[in-house]
Design an enzyme around this catalytic site. Structure first.
Site, PDB file in Angstrom:
ATOM      1  N   ASP A   1       0.820  -1.212   0.000  1.00  0.00           N
ATOM      2  CA  ASP A   1       0.000   0.000   0.000  1.00  0.00           C
ATOM      3  C   ASP A   1       0.856   1.265   0.000  1.00  0.00           C
ATOM      4  O   ASP A   1       1.703   1.442   0.873  1.00  0.00           O
ATOM      5  CB  ASP A   1      -0.922  -0.015   1.219  1.00  0.00           C
ATOM      6  CG  ASP A   1      -2.242   0.647   0.922  1.00  0.00           C
ATOM      7  OD1 ASP A   1      -2.246   1.878   0.750  1.00  0.00           O
ATOM      8  OD2 ASP A   1      -3.259  -0.061   0.841  1.00  0.00           O
TER       9      ASP A   1
ATOM     10  N   SER B   1      -6.575   4.379  -1.298  1.00  0.00           N
ATOM     11  CA  SER B   1      -6.703   2.946  -1.030  1.00  0.00           C
ATOM     12  C   SER B   1      -8.097   2.411  -1.351  1.00  0.00           C
ATOM     13  O   SER B   1      -8.231   1.295  -1.855  1.00  0.00           O
ATOM     14  CB  SER B   1      -6.358   2.648   0.426  1.00  0.00           C
ATOM     15  OG  SER B   1      -5.021   3.022   0.671  1.00  0.00           O
TER      16      SER B   1
ATOM     17  N   ARG C   1      -7.308  20.211   4.872  1.00  0.00           N
ATOM     18  CA  ARG C   1      -6.744  18.886   5.118  1.00  0.00           C
ATOM     19  C   ARG C   1      -6.428  18.171   3.805  1.00  0.00           C
ATOM     20  O   ARG C   1      -5.351  17.643   3.625  1.00  0.00           O
ATOM     21  CB  ARG C   1      -7.732  18.081   5.963  1.00  0.00           C
ATOM     22  CG  ARG C   1      -7.157  16.797   6.475  1.00  0.00           C
ATOM     23  CD  ARG C   1      -7.985  16.265   7.627  1.00  0.00           C
ATOM     24  NE  ARG C   1      -7.733  14.843   7.787  1.00  0.00           N
ATOM     25  CZ  ARG C   1      -7.971  14.186   8.888  1.00  0.00           C
ATOM     26  NH1 ARG C   1      -8.452  14.810   9.945  1.00  0.00           N
ATOM     27  NH2 ARG C   1      -7.745  12.893   8.963  1.00  0.00           N
TER      28      ARG C   1
ATOM     29  N   ARG D   1     -18.401  11.727  -0.516  1.00  0.00           N
ATOM     30  CA  ARG D   1     -17.847  10.623   0.282  1.00  0.00           C
ATOM     31  C   ARG D   1     -18.650  10.510   1.579  1.00  0.00           C
ATOM     32  O   ARG D   1     -18.782  11.476   2.315  1.00  0.00           O
ATOM     33  CB  ARG D   1     -16.375  10.870   0.563  1.00  0.00           C
ATOM     34  CG  ARG D   1     -15.761   9.751   1.387  1.00  0.00           C
ATOM     35  CD  ARG D   1     -14.253   9.787   1.344  1.00  0.00           C
ATOM     36  NE  ARG D   1     -13.698   9.413   2.631  1.00  0.00           N
ATOM     37  CZ  ARG D   1     -12.404   9.287   2.882  1.00  0.00           C
ATOM     38  NH1 ARG D   1     -11.533   9.519   1.921  1.00  0.00           N
ATOM     39  NH2 ARG D   1     -11.977   8.958   4.070  1.00  0.00           N
ATOM     40  N   PRO D   2     -19.149   9.317   1.883  1.00  0.00           N
ATOM     41  CA  PRO D   2     -20.096   9.179   2.992  1.00  0.00           C
ATOM     42  C   PRO D   2     -19.518   9.338   4.399  1.00  0.00           C
ATOM     43  O   PRO D   2     -20.163   9.927   5.254  1.00  0.00           O
ATOM     44  CB  PRO D   2     -20.639   7.751   2.833  1.00  0.00           C
ATOM     45  CG  PRO D   2     -20.226   7.297   1.490  1.00  0.00           C
ATOM     46  CD  PRO D   2     -19.027   8.082   1.104  1.00  0.00           C
TER      47      PRO D   2
ATOM     48  N   HIS E   1       2.296   8.680   5.331  1.00  0.00           N
ATOM     49  CA  HIS E   1       1.452   9.839   5.663  1.00  0.00           C
ATOM     50  C   HIS E   1       2.091  10.750   6.709  1.00  0.00           C
ATOM     51  O   HIS E   1       1.645  11.878   6.897  1.00  0.00           O
ATOM     52  CB  HIS E   1       0.070   9.384   6.145  1.00  0.00           C
ATOM     53  CG  HIS E   1      -0.867   9.079   5.024  1.00  0.00           C
ATOM     54  ND1 HIS E   1      -1.182   9.996   4.042  1.00  0.00           N
ATOM     55  CD2 HIS E   1      -1.567   7.955   4.707  1.00  0.00           C
ATOM     56  CE1 HIS E   1      -2.031   9.447   3.183  1.00  0.00           C
ATOM     57  NE2 HIS E   1      -2.272   8.206   3.566  1.00  0.00           N
TER      58      HIS E   1
ATOM     59  N   HIS F   1      -1.562   2.653  -5.002  1.00  0.00           N
ATOM     60  CA  HIS F   1      -1.312   4.072  -5.317  1.00  0.00           C
ATOM     61  C   HIS F   1       0.049   4.421  -4.743  1.00  0.00           C
ATOM     62  O   HIS F   1       0.632   3.651  -3.975  1.00  0.00           O
ATOM     63  CB  HIS F   1      -2.390   4.986  -4.707  1.00  0.00           C
ATOM     64  CG  HIS F   1      -2.506   4.863  -3.218  1.00  0.00           C
ATOM     65  ND1 HIS F   1      -1.620   5.463  -2.343  1.00  0.00           N
ATOM     66  CD2 HIS F   1      -3.380   4.177  -2.443  1.00  0.00           C
ATOM     67  CE1 HIS F   1      -1.956   5.164  -1.103  1.00  0.00           C
ATOM     68  NE2 HIS F   1      -3.009   4.375  -1.127  1.00  0.00           N
TER      69      HIS F   1
ATOM     70  N   HIS G   1      -0.972  11.333  -0.987  1.00  0.00           N
ATOM     71  CA  HIS G   1      -0.673  10.314  -1.986  1.00  0.00           C
ATOM     72  C   HIS G   1      -0.038  10.983  -3.209  1.00  0.00           C
ATOM     73  O   HIS G   1       0.000  12.201  -3.311  1.00  0.00           O
ATOM     74  CB  HIS G   1      -1.960   9.593  -2.397  1.00  0.00           C
ATOM     75  CG  HIS G   1      -2.570   8.819  -1.275  1.00  0.00           C
ATOM     76  ND1 HIS G   1      -3.869   8.390  -1.288  1.00  0.00           N
ATOM     77  CD2 HIS G   1      -2.049   8.394  -0.097  1.00  0.00           C
ATOM     78  CE1 HIS G   1      -4.125   7.738  -0.160  1.00  0.00           C
ATOM     79  NE2 HIS G   1      -3.038   7.739   0.576  1.00  0.00           N
TER      80      HIS G   1
END
Length: 511
Positions: free
Chosen positions: A12, A62, A153, A261-262, A407, A445, A462
């Site tokens: 990842d 991801s 962010r 995005r939920p 990150h 990614h 990313h």
């Protein structure tokens, strides 16, 4: 009888680029990865932009990566889906939007538009707000109010004024819309049940309660003067000359929440829509009977209408393996477990017949740079044991480290993370090869490949760089120009299984 497993191994956040400065992937000592790269057929894959159903130039992530990998096709993400709808005129014909506008028009109610005010493209896109303003104008609405959530962010920490300026210009040009409240996403988009935060955002929007300012720019200026950046701006109310709020949300109003995005949209939506809401006291006069529209399906718990309904993904890799009576294993540590299960299966929670799942707990540390190896060794140990037990025909594995430590934007810990993963990769792949099986080594990614920006700051996001793909099978060649959607067909190819027609990706192995 000994199984000859085919494994899909996802490193990842493991992207590729030539420049070595700030590139933990290039700087790490990774003898196993290098050995497989040199010994076996390999290529690079595109893992960003339209190749994964995102807008051109948009970095992958991801969720998107695993969705594309498991589906064996390009899965158009909500952002691209909405962009295409705007481009092709479907957006302004969307019946759910038109019904919300009709509700406002017929009942002399207001339309409230709320969502994240940026072009970060992770939770929302400001262009979708502009498209809604144009639609409201063309349908003759005049009472249109915007409740802007500041980002800081997914974009720079002090970029809010750029987006407020863009919004002000669009409002001026289109001729409708007024900003009624402003809040940092820390409050309005909490997802961790910190209801004290959500309540502040709710009260600003519903009751016009909170610090008051004459303009959105004033809110930001005052926040910056107090050392508060975009994400953390305290929910604030914009007032008219007489000191009254520009708008509050009233009974029967229409609301369109334009985040797509939920996860961070659910709590604030529940606060407005749930009759049985108990997480804080909304007060006697809380707005009721709202015509509440979510841009996409947020959750069963949200009582509202959905403008862009979910697209069902049939015949994902797990389903095809099950149809052929093959046993499959999904394994990862906590941070990426949903990705190898839920997202890999096209948004399906339950296992397929013959599917086994192993979840290894991620370490309990404040940030993963403090423990760059995370739980990679435990994942490896559990998997090597499974391989020895000859139980599975197909294995899907994720090593979280390059992404989760990447990150942090810290080079040294990320190098350590990759070196730990490489050690584990060697044991896993060698165990598979020893059984006569094959592995596909790849990534979803980039991230660990750029940790320093051009100005020398930490780079924590990313990247859009390509990702590797290695197939540990001698005597075959891999074609160029592959995408993540080609990985499932390649895995099926290794198992001698024909791919279904829904999988528009094609095997990377050249015939």
């Amino acid at each position: 009888m000994s199984k000859k497993p085919a494994a899909l191994i996802i490193l990842d956040g493991f992207g590729l680029r030539n420049e070595t400065v700030g590139n933990a992937v290039a700087q790490a000592k990774k003898p196993n990865f290098d050995r497989y790269w040199n010994q076996y057929p390999h290529q690079t894959l595109t893992a960003s932009g339209e190749a994964v159903g995102l807008p051109e130039g948009q970095m992958g992530n991801s969720e998107v990566g695993h969705l594309n990998i498991g589906a064996g096709r390009i899965v158009y993400q909500s952002l691209t889906r909405v962009n295409v709808a705007i481009r092709e005129g479907e957006f302004e014909r969307n019946q759910t939007f038109l019904d919300a506008i009709k509700n406002a028009k017929d009942n002399d109610k207001a339309l409230h538009l709320f969502g994240l005010l940026s072009d970060g493209g992770v939770h929302s896109h400001i262009n979708h707000l502009f498209a809604l303003l144009k639609l409201a104008k063309s349908e003759g609405l005049t009472k249109v109010y915007i409740h802007g959530f500041l980002d800081g962010r997914d974009v720079g920490p002090q970029t809010a004024k750029t987006y407020i300026q863009q919004l002000n210009e669009q409002v001026e040009e289109i001729g409708v819309g007024e900003i009624a409240s402003i809040s940092g996403r820390y409050y309005s988009m909490d997802r961790d049940k910190r209801w004290d935060r959500v309540e502040k955002a709710y009260r600003a929007m519903a009751y016009g309660e909170g610090p008051s300012y004459r303009s959105a720019m004033d809110v930001v200026d005052d926040s910056y003067a107090n050392g508060i950046h975009d994400e953390f701006v305290i929910p604030s109310v914009i007032t008219k000359e007489n000191g009254e709020p520009v708008a509050k949300i009233h009974d029967g109003d229409s609301v369109i929440f334009y985040n797509f995005r939920p996860d961070r949209a659910i709590q604030i939506s529940n606060t407005f829509t749930n009759k049985d809401f108990r997480d804080f006291d909304r007060g006697e006069n809380h707005p009721k009977n709202l015509y509440f529209v979510c841009l996409t399906h947020f959750s069963e718990s949200v009582d509202g209408y959905v403008a862009f309904k979910p697209v069902n993904l049939d015949n994902t890799v797990g389903e095809v393996l099950a149809q052929h009576g093959l046993k499959q294993l999904r394994i990862a540590e906590t941070e990426k477990y949903p990705h190898v299960t839920f997202f890999m299966s096209g948004g399906r929670e339950e296992e397929f017949p013959g599917e086994e799942r192993i979840l290894i707990n991620s370490p309990k540390v404040a940030t993963y740079d403090l423990k760059p190896e995370m739980s990679a060794y435990e994942v490896k140990d559990a998997l090597v044991k499974e391989i020895a037990a000859d139980k599975h025909d197909a294995i899907i594995l994720n090593f979280a480290n390059p992404d989760m430590v990447g990150h942090s934007g810290m080079v040294e810990p990320t190098i350590k993370a990759i070196e730990a993963v490489d050690e584990c990769l060697g044991e896993v792949v060698d165990a598979i090869i020893a059984k006569g099986g094959h592995a596909i080594i790849t990534a979803d990614h980039g991230n660990a490949d750029i940790l320093i920006t051009e100005t020398g700051e930490p780079h924590t996001a990313h990247t859009t760089n390509p990702v590797p793909v290695i197939v540990t099978k001698e005597g075959v060649t891999l074609r160029e120009g592959g995408i993540l959607g080609d990985l499932a067909p390649t895995l099926l190819d290794l198992l001698g299984v024909e791919k279904p027609k829904e999988m528009t990706g094609t095997s990377l192995i050249q015939k």
